[in-house]
Structures are given as C-alpha cells and as structure tokens.
Design an enzyme around this catalytic site. Structure first.
Site, PDB file in Angstrom:
ATOM      1  N   ARG A 130      -1.719 -19.199 -20.616  1.00 59.49           N
ATOM      2  CA  ARG A 130      -2.824 -18.374 -20.108  1.00 59.49           C
ATOM      3  C   ARG A 130      -4.096 -18.499 -20.943  1.00 59.49           C
ATOM      4  O   ARG A 130      -4.835 -17.534 -21.104  1.00 59.49           O
ATOM      5  CB  ARG A 130      -2.395 -16.905 -20.026  1.00 59.49           C
ATOM      6  CG  ARG A 130      -1.165 -16.651 -19.167  1.00 59.49           C
ATOM      7  CD  ARG A 130      -1.450 -16.930 -17.698  1.00 59.49           C
ATOM      8  NE  ARG A 130      -0.318 -16.553 -16.857  1.00 59.49           N
ATOM      9  CZ  ARG A 130       0.623 -17.402 -16.438  1.00 59.49           C
ATOM     10  NH1 ARG A 130       0.564 -18.682 -16.798  1.00 59.49           N
ATOM     11  NH2 ARG A 130       1.608 -16.992 -15.677  1.00 59.49           N
ATOM     12  N   PHE A 150       9.489 -39.631 -12.636  1.00 58.98           N
ATOM     13  CA  PHE A 150       8.813 -40.461 -13.632  1.00 58.98           C
ATOM     14  C   PHE A 150       8.114 -39.566 -14.633  1.00 58.98           C
ATOM     15  O   PHE A 150       8.018 -38.361 -14.453  1.00 58.98           O
ATOM     16  CB  PHE A 150       7.814 -41.426 -12.993  1.00 58.98           C
ATOM     17  CG  PHE A 150       6.874 -40.797 -12.013  1.00 58.98           C
ATOM     18  CD1 PHE A 150       5.749 -40.086 -12.458  1.00 58.98           C
ATOM     19  CD2 PHE A 150       7.086 -40.908 -10.645  1.00 58.98           C
ATOM     20  CE1 PHE A 150       4.871 -39.516 -11.556  1.00 58.98           C
ATOM     21  CE2 PHE A 150       6.199 -40.334  -9.746  1.00 58.98           C
ATOM     22  CZ  PHE A 150       5.097 -39.642 -10.189  1.00 58.98           C
ATOM     23  N   TYR A 190       0.543 -26.781  -9.037  1.00 62.54           N
ATOM     24  CA  TYR A 190      -0.403 -27.892  -8.902  1.00 62.54           C
ATOM     25  C   TYR A 190      -1.306 -27.848  -7.674  1.00 62.54           C
ATOM     26  O   TYR A 190      -2.222 -28.658  -7.557  1.00 62.54           O
ATOM     27  CB  TYR A 190       0.375 -29.212  -8.942  1.00 62.54           C
ATOM     28  CG  TYR A 190       0.957 -29.470 -10.312  1.00 62.54           C
ATOM     29  CD1 TYR A 190       0.170 -29.984 -11.328  1.00 62.54           C
ATOM     30  CD2 TYR A 190       2.278 -29.144 -10.598  1.00 62.54           C
ATOM     31  CE1 TYR A 190       0.690 -30.197 -12.598  1.00 62.54           C
ATOM     32  CE2 TYR A 190       2.809 -29.357 -11.870  1.00 62.54           C
ATOM     33  CZ  TYR A 190       2.007 -29.877 -12.861  1.00 62.54           C
ATOM     34  OH  TYR A 190       2.522 -30.075 -14.126  1.00 62.54           O
TER      35      TYR A 190
END
Length: 412
Positions: A90, A412, A123
C-alpha cells in the site's frame, strides 16, 4: 524515504529471488529449478526495489514470442516474478514497478505484455485482460472409459517409456509444431525446454513418482508425448493410485488418442488429474461419461496491448473487418483515441483516425479479445465495451475469433 528502483545486478539475484519466495510463501524452490530460473533471468529487464540494503520488491520480464491467431508470432514481454514485501504494501510500489516496466516494453518496440496472475484482481487496473482460460479435470478412470473412434489408427502408434531428459529434443520438436495452431503458446527459445522437465514448485511431487515420460512413435518418428507423475495409494478395497498429467502434445489424432488411452489404462490407478489443458481439449469428446470428469475452469494468460496499433496489425482476422474503435487507456495514454482497424485473413492495418467511433473499448477488454478466446460481443454484454453504431461489434467480434481456443501451456 521511498524505496529506490533499479535494474537488477547479477550478484543481487539470490537476494532478489529470496524476496520473491518470501512474498509467495511455501517451501523453497527445488535447487535445480532455482538454477534454471536464474539462467533464464534477463537482468536488464529485471527490477529490484531497495529500502536501504533490504530488497522489498521484485519484477522481471522475459523476451517471448507469443502465438496469435493466424499463426503469427508477436514479440511479447513476459512479465514475471512480481512481488512486494508484506512490510511495504500500500505504498504505490507495485504501480511504480509496472509503470517502469511498461515504459521499457514500449521503448523496446514490443506490442504486447503478458503475465500469469497470482491474484486476478491485481492487474486489470494496469490494462491487462484475461485472454485465455485453462481446463482442469479429475477423472474417475474406474468408471469412465476413453475410446478412440474406429478407424482412427491408434493401433499403428507405438508407445514406449523414455527418459524425460533424453527424450526432450524429440518432444520439444512436437511442441514446436503445435505453437502456430494455438494462440497463447510461447515459442520456446533455447533453455526454456528444460522448464518442462523441472521439479514441481517446492520440489518433490507430493509423494508421487519422479517425472515419467511416454512417447508415441509412428514409423520411428516421435509424434507425441505425455509427461506425468504416478502417486500410489491403497485402501481396504485395493489400489487407488493417481496419475497427475504434466503435459501432453501430439501431432495427429491417432497419437493423441493413443496417449490418452494409455493414461486411462495404467494399472493400479483409478484417478487421472489433468491440471492445465485447453478448454477445447479433444479428450472431452472421447470419454464415456464427461460428467464424472469433474471439469473446472480458471484464468490463464493475461494480455496487455502496449502498442495498440502495432498489436492489432500483428495478427490477421478470421473475416473481413473495418471498424473504428475508441480506445480508453489511462495507464498508457499513448494508446488513447480513435483507431481504424481494417483487415482480413491476409493481414491488417490499424491507424489513427478522426472518423466517428463505432465502439468504445477499454484497452483491458481489447486485450481479452485479442487472442480470439473472448468475444467482443460478450464483453459488451458485460458492460466492458460499448457499441456506438448499431451492429458494429458483431462482425468485429467474429473477425477477432479463432477456431482453436487460446491456451498457455505453462507459466513463466
């Protein structure tokens, strides 16, 4: 003072990787797998956040070539190893690392970035959209049969056990043949093939066997393979072992069916677990009772269009398309504005325009549609895209589609 971001130095890798391991928790990575990740790390694409002499944040990227619809390979930044220490949450550290990464990706001329999310909710605010899904199944092989259609030719396929390392070159050639036909698969550069035979995360295989490999051959040529672990189990009724499938690829339907038949028929087992398969995997049409296969879906690859024009020009389209898209992209504002996409199966152009927009599409939604697995029309029904000209999204959605479901076979 705020933590300082800088490019990772080779001698800092151990500290950097330990920071990542602590953030994700669990047992340490197996030594051979840790060595593999160190060898694959691109230091000039890796970021370390330092608070004094303490590493408190990590982020990296691999230089990948990702398959997209139409068999093209697009230069892609494979975002990886992103973490923030629990002591420094944060504080905007994640946003700072993503800002630096995406600016770097743009500077390198890579149209796409992609990642596998530890938590899908993280995301979207950076413009990444879920572009692939993965299918998992826990199959009761004591009650479910897998039968190949008559005349398929499975009798002509020879199966044999092989050492996973010795068979790796032949198996890797089979994998390479599949990349063009399925969007979302990375073309593996030298060294990446070792990931397929590395120890599972944390080492060991939860009481199972070391990695086993069976190859399928026709005329002395390897045409398919399956890699798996065998976990024995017994109770008062007898053997109830489990096969955990790591990966399976085949060049033709006969080899594919023969490998699945083998997995279903291994002695002393009654469960087959497949943890990451394409959502359109053909075994679902070969089983006697799909309901007892306990199928589940989860998110796979998240994609980000770093350069909208270059990304949309990098792939062909399933049907003719001519549409003006108003792109919304607050995190990478160079993408914002109206773009005219014109293309077909032969190729495409995507240029800025002053023409009226046919639809408004946030870059996150466009990323979800990019590999052909999520229809633009479905995103519009969810309120993730907005049609401005009636009937404009249906033909565009059809053009973005692909006959094969996109899929990422490994992380990956």
């Amino acid at each position: 003072m705020a933590p300082q971001l800088r490019t990772l130095e080779a001698q800092e890798w151990d500290t950097w990787y330990r920071t990542l391991e602590r953030a994700f928790g669990g047992p340490p990575t197996a030594p051979e797998t840790r060595e593999l990740w160190e060898s694959l790390t691109e230091h000039d694409r890796s970021i370390a956040a330092w608070d004094g002499d303490a590493c408190v944040g990590t982020a990296g990227a691999f230089s990948l070539r990702l398959s997209v619809p139409g068999a093209a390979l697009v230069d892609t930044a494979g975002v990886t190893m992103v973490s923030v220490a629990a002591t420094h949450r944060r504080r905007g550290l994640m946003t700072a690392m993503m800002r630096r990464q995406l600016d770097d990706v743009r500077g390198r001329g890579e149209p796409l970035a992609a990642l596998v999310a530890s938590e899908p909710g993280i995301y979207g605010r950076f413009g990444f959209g879920m572009a692939t899904q993965q299918l998992s199944a826990t199959i009761d092989t004591a009650r479910v049969r897998l039968e190949a259609p008559a005349g398929l030719g499975t009798d002509g396929v020879r199966l044999r056990y092989a050492d996973p390392l010795s068979a790796l070159p032949a198996c890797e050639a089979v994998y390479a043949d599949q990349v063009a036909g399925r969007p979302g698969m990375p073309a593996r550069a030298p060294g990446w093939e070792r990931l397929a035979v590395a120890a599972p995360q944390g080492g060991g295989s939860q009481g199972g066997s070391p990695l086993e490999c069976v190859v399928a051959e026709q005329g002395g040529t390897t045409v398919g393979y399956a890699r798996f672990h065998h976990t024995p189990q017994w109770d008062v009724s007898g053997a109830r072992g489990t096969i955990v499938l790591r990966d399976l690829e085949a060049r033709d339907p006969a080899a594919y069916a023969a490998l699945w038949q083998f997995l279903f028929g291994i002695d002393l087992t009654s469960t087959l677990v497949a943890q990451n398969r394409p959502v359109d995997d053909a075994w679902q049409h070969l089983v006697s009772d799909v309901r007892r296969c306990e199928r589940q879906l989860r998110d796979g690859l998240f994609v980000r269009l770093v350069d909208v024009g270059a990304a949309l020009e990098a792939r062909p389209y399933r049907s003719p398309v001519d549409v003006v898209l108003e792109i919304e992209d607050s995190f990478c504002p160079w993408n914002e504005g109206r773009w005219r996409l014109s293309g077909d199966q032969e190729g495409a152009s995507c240029t800025r325009t002053r023409a009226a927009a046919d639809a408004t599409v946030p870059v996150r939604a466009l990323a979800s549609a990019y590999l052909g697995g999520v229809p633009l029309t479905a995103l519009a029904r969810a309120g993730r895209a907005c049609e401005l000209r009636r009937g404009a999204l249906a033909p565009a959605s059809l053009a973005f589609g692909n006959e094969t479901a996109p899929w990422l076979p490994h992380s990956f």
